[in-house]
Enzyme design. Structure first.
Site, PDB file in Angstrom:
ATOM      1  N   GLY A  56     -45.278  17.043  -1.167  1.00 27.76           N
ATOM      2  CA  GLY A  56     -43.966  17.448  -0.639  1.00 27.76           C
ATOM      3  C   GLY A  56     -43.924  18.955  -0.603  1.00 27.76           C
ATOM      4  N   GLY A 112     -41.936  21.093   1.405  1.00 29.91           N
ATOM      5  CA  GLY A 112     -40.794  21.621   2.167  1.00 29.91           C
ATOM      6  C   GLY A 112     -40.264  22.875   1.504  1.00 29.91           C
ATOM      7  N   GLY A 150     -40.935  22.435  -2.451  1.00 27.18           N
ATOM      8  CA  GLY A 150     -42.329  22.191  -2.846  1.00 27.18           C
ATOM      9  C   GLY A 150     -43.219  23.387  -2.564  1.00 27.18           C
ATOM     10  N   ALA A 203     -35.309  12.780  -2.595  1.00 30.05           N
ATOM     11  CA  ALA A 203     -34.995  11.739  -3.578  1.00 30.05           C
ATOM     12  C   ALA A 203     -34.837  10.392  -2.874  1.00 30.05           C
ATOM     13  CB  ALA A 203     -33.705  12.106  -4.296  1.00 30.05           C
ATOM     14  N   SER A 257     -33.116  23.631 -10.623  1.00 23.59           N
ATOM     15  CA  SER A 257     -31.965  24.387 -10.121  1.00 23.59           C
ATOM     16  C   SER A 257     -32.411  25.777  -9.694  1.00 23.59           C
ATOM     17  CB  SER A 257     -30.873  24.492 -11.188  1.00 23.59           C
ATOM     18  OG  SER A 257     -29.770  25.216 -10.659  1.00 23.59           O
ATOM     19  N   LYS A 293     -29.485  17.491 -14.874  1.00 19.11           N
ATOM     20  CA  LYS A 293     -29.361  18.103 -13.544  1.00 19.11           C
ATOM     21  C   LYS A 293     -28.184  17.504 -12.774  1.00 19.11           C
ATOM     22  CE  LYS A 293     -30.323  20.702  -9.997  1.00 19.11           C
ATOM     23  NZ  LYS A 293     -30.041  20.134  -8.745  1.00 19.11           N
ATOM     24  N   GLU A 306     -21.487  22.504 -10.582  1.00 19.72           N
ATOM     25  CA  GLU A 306     -21.636  23.328  -9.364  1.00 19.72           C
ATOM     26  C   GLU A 306     -20.495  23.032  -8.370  1.00 19.72           C
ATOM     27  OE1 GLU A 306     -25.780  23.447  -7.744  1.00 19.72           O
ATOM     28  OE2 GLU A 306     -24.874  22.453  -6.019  1.00 19.72           O
ATOM     29  N   TYR A 307     -20.189  21.740  -8.200  1.00 19.40           N
ATOM     30  CA  TYR A 307     -19.100  21.365  -7.280  1.00 19.40           C
ATOM     31  C   TYR A 307     -17.780  22.003  -7.741  1.00 19.40           C
ATOM     32  CZ  TYR A 307     -21.666  17.410  -5.060  1.00 19.40           C
ATOM     33  OH  TYR A 307     -22.541  16.615  -4.367  1.00 19.40           O
TER      34      TYR A 307
HETATM   35  N1  LIG Z   1     -33.027  22.490  -1.340  1.00 15.12           N
HETATM   36  C1  LIG Z   1     -32.443  22.654  -2.513  1.00 15.12           C
HETATM   37  O1  LIG Z   1     -31.568  23.521  -2.707  1.00 15.12           O
HETATM   38  C2  LIG Z   1     -32.829  21.818  -3.678  1.00 15.12           C
HETATM   39  C3  LIG Z   1     -33.501  20.621  -3.491  1.00 15.12           C
HETATM   40  N2  LIG Z   1     -33.815  19.856  -4.575  1.00 15.12           N
HETATM   41  C4  LIG Z   1     -34.507  18.587  -4.407  1.00 15.12           C
HETATM   42  O2  LIG Z   1     -35.886  18.817  -4.145  1.00 15.12           O
HETATM   43  C5  LIG Z   1     -36.401  17.765  -3.326  1.00 15.12           C
HETATM   44  C6  LIG Z   1     -37.047  18.365  -2.084  1.00 15.12           C
HETATM   45  O3  LIG Z   1     -36.043  19.103  -1.410  1.00 15.12           O
HETATM   46  P1  LIG Z   1     -36.394  20.140  -0.240  1.00 15.12           P
HETATM   47  O4  LIG Z   1     -37.668  20.830  -0.496  1.00 15.12           O
HETATM   48  O5  LIG Z   1     -35.146  20.928  -0.049  1.00 15.12           O
HETATM   49  O6  LIG Z   1     -36.585  19.131   0.987  1.00 15.12           O
HETATM   50  P2  LIG Z   1     -37.332  19.409   2.362  1.00 15.12           P
HETATM   51  O7  LIG Z   1     -36.765  18.443   3.325  1.00 15.12           O
HETATM   52  O8  LIG Z   1     -37.298  20.858   2.710  1.00 15.12           O
HETATM   53  O9  LIG Z   1     -38.856  19.031   2.050  1.00 15.12           O
HETATM   54  C7  LIG Z   1     -39.292  17.738   1.760  1.00 15.12           C
HETATM   55  C8  LIG Z   1     -40.752  17.647   2.161  1.00 15.12           C
HETATM   56  O10 LIG Z   1     -41.271  16.406   1.708  1.00 15.12           O
HETATM   57  C9  LIG Z   1     -42.102  15.883   2.732  1.00 15.12           C
HETATM   58  N3  LIG Z   1     -42.191  14.448   2.527  1.00 15.12           N
HETATM   59  C10 LIG Z   1     -41.234  13.520   2.723  1.00 15.12           C
HETATM   60  N4  LIG Z   1     -41.688  12.304   2.371  1.00 15.12           N
HETATM   61  C11 LIG Z   1     -42.964  12.479   1.954  1.00 15.12           C
HETATM   62  C12 LIG Z   1     -43.956  11.595   1.457  1.00 15.12           C
HETATM   63  N5  LIG Z   1     -43.726  10.287   1.329  1.00 15.12           N
HETATM   64  N6  LIG Z   1     -45.189  12.121   1.158  1.00 15.12           N
HETATM   65  C13 LIG Z   1     -45.420  13.444   1.299  1.00 15.12           C
HETATM   66  N7  LIG Z   1     -44.504  14.328   1.734  1.00 15.12           N
HETATM   67  C14 LIG Z   1     -43.293  13.842   2.054  1.00 15.12           C
HETATM   68  C15 LIG Z   1     -41.456  16.288   4.041  1.00 15.12           C
HETATM   69  O11 LIG Z   1     -42.375  16.270   5.118  1.00 15.12           O
HETATM   70  C16 LIG Z   1     -40.972  17.703   3.676  1.00 15.12           C
HETATM   71  O12 LIG Z   1     -41.951  18.681   3.977  1.00 15.12           O
HETATM   72  C17 LIG Z   1     -35.225  16.837  -3.032  1.00 15.12           C
HETATM   73  O13 LIG Z   1     -35.166  15.815  -3.966  1.00 15.12           O
HETATM   74  C18 LIG Z   1     -34.016  17.764  -3.208  1.00 15.12           C
HETATM   75  O14 LIG Z   1     -32.831  17.078  -3.514  1.00 15.12           O
HETATM   76  C19 LIG Z   1     -33.545  20.243  -5.856  1.00 15.12           C
HETATM   77  C20 LIG Z   1     -32.899  21.421  -6.087  1.00 15.12           C
HETATM   78  C21 LIG Z   1     -32.475  22.314  -5.029  1.00 15.12           C
HETATM   79  O1  LIG Z   2     -29.352  20.361  -6.252  1.00 20.12           O
HETATM   80  C1  LIG Z   2     -29.017  21.213  -5.463  1.00 20.12           C
HETATM   81  C2  LIG Z   2     -28.351  22.459  -5.902  1.00 20.12           C
HETATM   82  O2  LIG Z   2     -28.243  22.505  -7.288  1.00 20.12           O
HETATM   83  C3  LIG Z   2     -29.282  20.976  -4.018  1.00 20.12           C
HETATM   84  O3  LIG Z   2     -28.900  22.050  -3.198  1.00 20.12           O
HETATM   85  C4  LIG Z   2     -28.728  19.676  -3.549  1.00 20.12           C
HETATM   86  O4  LIG Z   2     -29.262  19.390  -2.277  1.00 20.12           O
HETATM   87  C5  LIG Z   2     -27.231  19.657  -3.499  1.00 20.12           C
HETATM   88  O5  LIG Z   2     -26.838  18.367  -3.097  1.00 20.12           O
HETATM   89  P1  LIG Z   2     -25.331  17.886  -2.872  1.00 20.12           P
HETATM   90  O6  LIG Z   2     -24.485  19.100  -2.636  1.00 20.12           O
HETATM   91  O7  LIG Z   2     -25.398  16.988  -1.692  1.00 20.12           O
HETATM   92  O8  LIG Z   2     -24.947  17.116  -4.099  1.00 20.12           O
END
Ligand SMILES: NC(=O)C1=CN([C@@H]2O[C@H](COP(=O)(O)OP(=O)(O)OC[C@H]3O[C@@H](n4cnc5c(N)ncnc54)[C@H](O)[C@@H]3O)[C@@H](O)[C@H]2O)C=CC1
Ligand SMILES: O=C(CO)[C@H](O)[C@H](O)COP(=O)(O)O
EC number: 1.1.1.343
Length: 301
Positions: free
Chosen positions: A7, A9, A12, A69, A118, A169, A176-177
């Site tokens: 992952g 994105g 990751g 998730a 976070s 978390k 946060e909300y």
């Molecule tokens: N963006 C944020 O502010 C935060 C995100 N998170 C959590 O971190 C996790 C990832 O979030 P982001 O990086 O923002 O998401 P994102 O959408 O930017 O990246 C997810 C990546 O996972 C890949 N992916 C999806 N399914 C897959 C699989 N089966 N095998 C391999 N790769 C796969 C996608 O191609 C994508 O590159 C989520 O659970 C999110 O809730 C946690 C804290 C903060």
């Molecule tokens: O975990 C986070 C921040 O701490 C992420 O930004 C998460 O995607 C927020 O999700 P939501 O606002 O839908 O609950």
């Protein structure tokens, strides 16, 4: 240490970059070949499947999942499972529900760490705050990587047994909300109130020494600077909501009152609703009991 990251994105990729910067080796895989190639350009060893990633990691695998998730975590674990042994460690750094993490920990041969993360993509430079649940030996084993991905040794800790990391978390997100709602209400009153005020200036002044200074308030400052005093064309619509819903559900189950978090969640849902039924009914009821004028919708819908 050698770390497999699945992952790549927004989040990751930061795990990859910070782990590489700390001098560790990374094997990287994403369903998107583009994302995998970009990680390879940054110095990671690219894998073209979960199986390939496992082969490249050899024995004592340390694997960090940063996929969305839900189903993606289960699908990735299903692919990993035939390659996992008792001495391997899998970290889920995403926003998984804590009960799903407990189930997954029980269903795998490897040690499973649920890691609340976070900081978000804005923390690429500074590092994350990491809340970890799961077996102590696995947490200790991952400390060099946790040091790298977090702000440093103080930026991560083991919260407790399996599920505890994602539980903490979840509550973090509820807080946060509520904080976002509190800042939102304060700035709304300032914007609609009796003085002609500069929101960015207020946020900046509060951020310098005020009791309520915080990173979220710095983000308020940034929002007013970039969008304007009245937030320009930013819509009255707040997406997301799953983690706040989990927090409220858990609070109800534990009979712990969380009116601020619930209020913030309700406001978020309300932001997606035009012409709320309850408000329309209240409008009509005031006519019913007081013969107050019923305000009618202009379009008659
Ligand atoms: N963006 C944020 O502010 C935060 C995100 N998170 C959590 O971190 C996790 C990832 O979030 P982001 O990086 O923002 O998401 P994102 O959408 O930017 O990246 C997810 C990546 O996972 C890949 N992916 C999806 N399914 C897959 C699989 N089966 N095998 C391999 N790769 C796969 C996608 O191609 C994508 O590159 C989520 O659970 C999110 O809730 C946690 C804290 C903060
Ligand atoms: O975990 C986070 C921040 O701490 C992420 O930004 C998460 O995607 C927020 O999700 P939501 O606002 O839908 O609950």
């Amino acid at each position: 240490m050698q770390l497999g990251v699945i992952g790549l994105g927004r989040m990751g990729r930061i795990v990859v970059d910070r782990t590489l910067d700390a001098g560790h080796d990374v094997v990287a895989f994403d369903l998107s070949a583009e994302a995998t190639a970009a990680a390879a350009e940054a110095g990671a060893d690219p894998a073209d499947s979960v199986e390939d990633l496992c082969e490249r990691l050899g024995t004592k695998k340390r694997i960090w999942l940063m996929v969305p998730a839900g189903d993606a975590v289960d699908a990735t674990l299903a692919d990993l499972e035939p390659h996992l042994e008792r001495e391997d460690v899998v970290v889920d750094g995403g926003n998984s529900h804590f009960e799903a993490s407990v189930r997954r920990a029980e269903g795998t041969d490897a040690a499973y760490l649920d890691c609340g993360t976070s900081g978000g993509p804005a923390s690429a430079e500074e590092g994350f705050s990491l809340m970890v649940g799961g077996p102590e030996w696995a947490y200790e084993e991952l400390v060099p990587v946790l040091d790298a991905v977090a702000t440093g040794p103080a930026g991560h800790d083991r919260m407790g047994e399996s599920g505890a990391g994602h539980y903490v978390k979840m509550v973090h997100n509820g807080v946060e909300y509520a904080l976002m709602q509190a800042y939102g209400e304060g700035f709304e009153l300032l914007a609609e109130g009796r003085y002609d005020l500069e929101m960015e200036s207020i946020a900046r002044t509060w951020n310098n020494g005020a009791v309520i200074r915080s990173w979220l308030l710095e983000l308020c400052e940034e929002a007013f600077r970039e969008e304007g005093n009245d937030l320009g064309d930013v819509a009255d619509h707040v997406a997301g909501g799953s983690t706040g819903t989990w927090t409220v559900e858990e609070a109800l189950e534990q009979e712990v009152p969380v009116p601020l978090i619930y209020g913030a969640l309700a406001e978020r849902f309300d932001s997606r609703n035009e012409g709320r039924f309850s408000r329309r009914l209240a409008n009509r009821l005031r006519y019913g009991f007081g013969r107050h004028e019923v305000k009618r919708r202009a379009d008659g819908e």
